[in-house]
Design a protein around this motif. Structure first.
Motif, PDB file in Angstrom:
ATOM      1  N   ASN A  42       0.741  -1.144   0.102  1.00  0.00           N
ATOM      2  CA  ASN A  42       0.016  -0.237   0.020  1.00  0.00           C
ATOM      3  C   ASN A  42       0.745   1.235   0.075  1.00  0.00           C
ATOM      4  OD1 ASN A  42      -2.341  -1.603  -0.135  1.00  0.00           O
ATOM      5  ND2 ASN A  42      -2.574  -1.298   2.181  1.00  0.00           N
ATOM      6  N   ASP A  43       2.012   1.297   0.735  1.00  0.00           N
ATOM      7  CA  ASP A  43       2.788   2.313   0.901  1.00  0.00           C
ATOM      8  C   ASP A  43       3.647   2.490  -0.353  1.00  0.00           C
ATOM      9  OD1 ASP A  43       1.623   2.889   3.262  1.00  0.00           O
ATOM     10  OD2 ASP A  43       3.417   2.208   4.492  1.00  0.00           O
ATOM     11  N   VAL A  44       3.937   1.504  -1.137  1.00  0.00           N
ATOM     12  CA  VAL A  44       4.875   1.748  -2.066  1.00  0.00           C
ATOM     13  C   VAL A  44       4.134   1.336  -3.445  1.00  0.00           C
ATOM     14  CG1 VAL A  44       7.228   0.712  -2.998  1.00  0.00           C
ATOM     15  CG2 VAL A  44       6.756   1.201  -0.602  1.00  0.00           C
ATOM     16  N   PRO A  45       3.836   1.977  -4.351  1.00  0.00           N
ATOM     17  CA  PRO A  45       3.193   1.749  -5.778  1.00  0.00           C
ATOM     18  C   PRO A  45       4.043   0.660  -6.397  1.00  0.00           C
ATOM     19  CG  PRO A  45       3.219   3.869  -5.095  1.00  0.00           C
ATOM     20  CD  PRO A  45       4.012   3.676  -4.053  1.00  0.00           C
ATOM     21  N   GLY A  46       3.533  -0.240  -6.980  1.00  0.00           N
ATOM     22  CA  GLY A  46       4.031  -1.002  -7.920  1.00  0.00           C
ATOM     23  C   GLY A  46       4.991  -2.183  -7.055  1.00  0.00           C
ATOM     24  N   SER A  47       4.918  -2.222  -5.912  1.00  0.00           N
ATOM     25  CA  SER A  47       5.648  -3.151  -5.194  1.00  0.00           C
ATOM     26  C   SER A  47       4.882  -4.480  -5.069  1.00  0.00           C
ATOM     27  CB  SER A  47       5.927  -2.717  -3.709  1.00  0.00           C
ATOM     28  OG  SER A  47       4.602  -2.668  -3.011  1.00  0.00           O
ATOM     29  N   LYS A  48       5.818  -5.690  -5.008  1.00  0.00           N
ATOM     30  CA  LYS A  48       5.327  -7.026  -4.980  1.00  0.00           C
ATOM     31  C   LYS A  48       5.844  -7.646  -3.565  1.00  0.00           C
ATOM     32  CE  LYS A  48       4.315  -7.311  -9.696  1.00  0.00           C
ATOM     33  NZ  LYS A  48       5.062  -7.636 -10.982  1.00  0.00           N
ATOM     34  N   ILE A  49       5.005  -8.401  -2.831  1.00  0.00           N
ATOM     35  CA  ILE A  49       5.841  -8.927  -1.880  1.00  0.00           C
ATOM     36  C   ILE A  49       5.557 -10.570  -1.825  1.00  0.00           C
ATOM     37  CG2 ILE A  49       5.617  -9.375   0.584  1.00  0.00           C
ATOM     38  CD1 ILE A  49       6.309  -6.561   0.132  1.00  0.00           C
ATOM     39  N   VAL A  50       6.817 -11.287  -1.836  1.00  0.00           N
ATOM     40  CA  VAL A  50       6.867 -12.729  -1.765  1.00  0.00           C
ATOM     41  C   VAL A  50       7.311 -13.135  -0.511  1.00  0.00           C
ATOM     42  CG1 VAL A  50       7.801 -14.528  -2.726  1.00  0.00           C
ATOM     43  CG2 VAL A  50       7.642 -12.337  -4.287  1.00  0.00           C
TER      44      VAL A  50
END
Length: 118
Positions: A42-50
């Motif tokens: 939510n805080d970092v546009p375009g981020s993905k978490i694995v």
């Protein structure tokens, strides 16, 4: 801020979690992990978490034990379900363990060596 300054292709972040029975493998722990991962997205546009779940390798300690595979899979399911709040889901994998049947998995050799030296 560090992730925000990177190109979208470089905004994938991996969280490595060693799961221990009765220590950090509860339903609430899974929900908190999913919320944390979701907050980054939510805080970092375009981020993905694995998220990589690593079942703890048993070293014979009474407190730190390997969770059952059923428990690990349930934890994974909860992270995925709770990490999909805004349409972008948290990816969550279970790392397969290698070497634990010979006590050669990560952390086990050092523990055996220490025990034999005392």
């Amino acid at each position: 801020k560090a992730l925000s300054s990177r190109s979208n292709k470089l905004r994938r972040t991996m969280l490595e979690i060693a799961l221990m029975e009765g220590v950090n493998d509860s339903k609430r722990d899974a929900e908190l992990l999913a919320e944390f991962a979701q907050s980054i997205m939510n805080d970092v546009p375009g981020s993905k978490i694995v998220v990589n779940l690593i079942p703890f390798n048993d070293i014979g300690h009474p407190t730190y034990r390997t969770p059952s595979i059923e428990r690990v899979l349930e934890f994974q399911k909860l992270v995925v379900e709770h990490g999909s709040a805004n349409g972008r889901g948290v990816l969550c994998y279970v790392r397969t363990t290698r070497g634990d049947e010979e006590s050669a998995a990560c952390g086990q050799l050092a523990t055996k060596k220490k025990a034999s030296n005392t």
